[in-house]
Design a protein around this motif. Sequence first.
Motif, mmCIF file in Angstrom:
data_model
loop_
_atom_site.group_PDB
_atom_site.id
_atom_site.type_symbol
_atom_site.label_atom_id
_atom_site.label_comp_id
_atom_site.label_asym_id
_atom_site.label_seq_id
_atom_site.Cartn_x
_atom_site.Cartn_y
_atom_site.Cartn_z
ATOM 1 N N SER A 157 -9.605 3.151 44.329
ATOM 2 C CA SER A 157 -8.611 4.235 44.359
ATOM 3 C C SER A 157 -7.300 3.806 43.712
ATOM 4 C CB SER A 157 -8.360 4.672 45.813
ATOM 5 O OG SER A 157 -9.556 5.138 46.390
ATOM 6 N N GLN A 158 -7.017 2.507 43.796
ATOM 7 C CA GLN A 158 -5.784 1.994 43.187
ATOM 8 C C GLN A 158 -5.905 1.849 41.671
ATOM 9 O OE1 GLN A 158 -4.905 -1.689 45.182
ATOM 10 N NE2 GLN A 158 -4.944 -0.760 47.229
ATOM 11 N N ASN A 159 -7.156 1.754 41.180
ATOM 12 C CA ASN A 159 -7.362 1.578 39.731
ATOM 13 C C ASN A 159 -8.664 2.250 39.321
ATOM 14 O OD1 ASN A 159 -7.361 0.809 37.080
ATOM 15 N ND2 ASN A 159 -7.794 -1.347 37.465
ATOM 16 N N SER A 160 -8.621 3.561 39.209
ATOM 17 C CA SER A 160 -9.836 4.313 38.873
ATOM 18 C C SER A 160 -10.250 4.150 37.417
ATOM 19 C CB SER A 160 -9.618 5.805 39.170
ATOM 20 O OG SER A 160 -8.530 6.309 38.395
ATOM 21 N N MET A 161 -9.419 3.467 36.623
ATOM 22 C CA MET A 161 -9.745 3.275 35.213
ATOM 23 C C MET A 161 -10.763 2.157 35.006
ATOM 24 S SD MET A 161 -8.029 5.564 33.645
ATOM 25 C CE MET A 161 -8.191 4.999 31.944
ATOM 26 N N MET A 162 -11.141 1.468 36.058
ATOM 27 C CA MET A 162 -12.026 0.322 35.903
ATOM 28 C C MET A 162 -13.473 0.735 35.632
ATOM 29 S SD MET A 162 -12.305 -1.081 39.823
ATOM 30 C CE MET A 162 -13.181 -2.516 39.213
ATOM 31 N N GLY A 163 -13.807 2.005 35.865
ATOM 32 C CA GLY A 163 -15.159 2.430 35.564
ATOM 33 C C GLY A 163 -15.512 3.769 36.185
ATOM 34 N N ILE A 164 -16.820 4.099 36.114
ATOM 35 C CA ILE A 164 -17.321 5.387 36.605
ATOM 36 C C ILE A 164 -18.095 5.154 37.898
ATOM 37 C CG2 ILE A 164 -18.819 7.351 36.095
ATOM 38 C CD1 ILE A 164 -18.373 6.784 33.131
ATOM 39 N N VAL A 165 -17.761 5.932 38.944
ATOM 40 C CA VAL A 165 -18.473 5.837 40.215
ATOM 41 C C VAL A 165 -19.771 6.644 40.138
ATOM 42 C CG1 VAL A 165 -18.407 6.351 42.678
ATOM 43 C CG2 VAL A 165 -16.354 5.522 41.520
ATOM 44 N N HIS A 166 -20.893 5.983 40.455
ATOM 45 C CA HIS A 166 -22.193 6.666 40.428
ATOM 46 C C HIS A 166 -22.746 6.915 41.828
ATOM 47 C CE1 HIS A 166 -22.948 6.664 36.071
ATOM 48 N NE2 HIS A 166 -22.331 5.490 36.056
ATOM 49 N N ASP A 167 -22.172 6.222 42.830
ATOM 50 C CA ASP A 167 -22.650 6.424 44.203
ATOM 51 C C ASP A 167 -21.675 5.735 45.159
ATOM 52 O OD1 ASP A 167 -24.184 7.254 46.283
ATOM 53 O OD2 ASP A 167 -25.985 6.100 45.764
ATOM 54 N N ALA A 168 -21.895 5.939 46.446
ATOM 55 C CA ALA A 168 -21.056 5.299 47.456
ATOM 56 C C ALA A 168 -21.923 4.937 48.648
ATOM 57 C CB ALA A 168 -19.926 6.226 47.881
ATOM 58 N N SER A 169 -21.467 3.975 49.420
ATOM 59 C CA SER A 169 -22.215 3.556 50.605
ATOM 60 C C SER A 169 -22.093 4.621 51.688
ATOM 61 C CB SER A 169 -21.681 2.221 51.118
ATOM 62 O OG SER A 169 -20.323 2.353 51.536
ATOM 63 N N ARG A 170 -22.960 4.562 52.694
ATOM 64 C CA ARG A 170 -22.920 5.537 53.778
ATOM 65 C C ARG A 170 -21.592 5.467 54.538
ATOM 66 N NH1 ARG A 170 -28.965 5.301 56.537
ATOM 67 N NH2 ARG A 170 -30.131 5.984 54.680
ATOM 68 N N SER A 171 -21.063 4.267 54.624
ATOM 69 C CA SER A 171 -19.790 4.117 55.344
ATOM 70 C C SER A 171 -18.613 4.640 54.540
ATOM 71 C CB SER A 171 -19.553 2.636 55.674
ATOM 72 O OG SER A 171 -19.381 1.883 54.477
#
Length: 274
Positions: A157-171
Motif C-alpha cells: 500500500s505504501q508503494n503500489s508501483m512495485m508491481g501488479i497484485v494478482h491475489d491475496a491471502s485469506r487473512s
Amino acid sequence: FDIIDEGKVLDGPEILDVTTMLEIAVDVSDWGKALEQYNEEMEDQNNSNGNGDDLGLQPKPFIELPKLASSIQIDPDFLSLLTDAFDDEGKLSSTTFPSLGRLRSKVRTLKRDILSTVDSILSLSSTKERLAVESGGALTMEINGRLVIPISQDKYSQNSMMGIVHDASRSGKTAYVEPTEIVGPTNELRQAEGELRAEEARVWRELTESIIRHRKELERNVKVIGHLDVVMGRVRLGRKLEGCVPEVGEEGVVSVKEARHPILLLRELEGVVG
C-alpha cells in the motif's frame, strides 16, 4: 481411425502408435523377403545337387507366408516423416520441425531471464523488507501463468508501483505481486507459448493429414500383420502340443490316431484321451 472419423486431429500417443505399426510392418516385410531368399537358395541347392528334374514335384518350403508379407506396402517418405517426427523423449522433434525448435528456445530463454530477474529482485534489501513471511512458504509462486512474490499488504500500500497484485491471502495480510520488471517479459513469454502451441497444433494436423492419405495401405498392412500373427500363433500352439499337420489325400479323409483334445492339453490335465 475412429478418432479421425470423428473429425479430430491425432496427437502424440495416437501418431506414435501408427509409427510403431509401420516399423512392425517393415520388419514383417523384411522377414518375408528373407523367406523368399531362403526359397531361392534351396532351389539353387537342389539344382546343384542334380535334382532339377524333380523341382516341379518339390514344393517350396515357404509359399503363402512370403505372398502375405509381400502384400505389405510402405511409402518410404511417409515412414521417414513419422519416424523422424519424434525425439528420444517422444516429443515432436525440434530437428525435423525447426520452427518448433526456435519457439522452444525462445520460451526457455524468456523463462530463464524472468527467473534471473526475480532472483535479483528478491536479493534486494528493499524487497526483503517488504516480503510477507506469515506462512513461511515459497518466495515465488505462479498464479494464472504469472510469477508473483508475497508482499506484506501494508508495505504494498505504501508503494503500489512495485508491481501488479494478482491475489491475496485469506487473512488479507499478504498480496501476491508480479514485479513490474517482469510484466513485459512475461507477456512476451505468454505470446511465445501461444505461438508454440499453435505451431504444434499445425504439425499434428500435418501428420494427421498424411496418415489419412495413407489410410488404405495402413489398414491393409494391419490386416496382413494380424493374419500373420494368427498363423504364428497356430505354429506356436502346434509346437506346444507337439502336434502335426495332417496329410489329406484325394479322398479327403484324415485318419486320426492317439488324438488329444487341445483345450484339455492346454489345461495340462493328466490322462487326456481323445
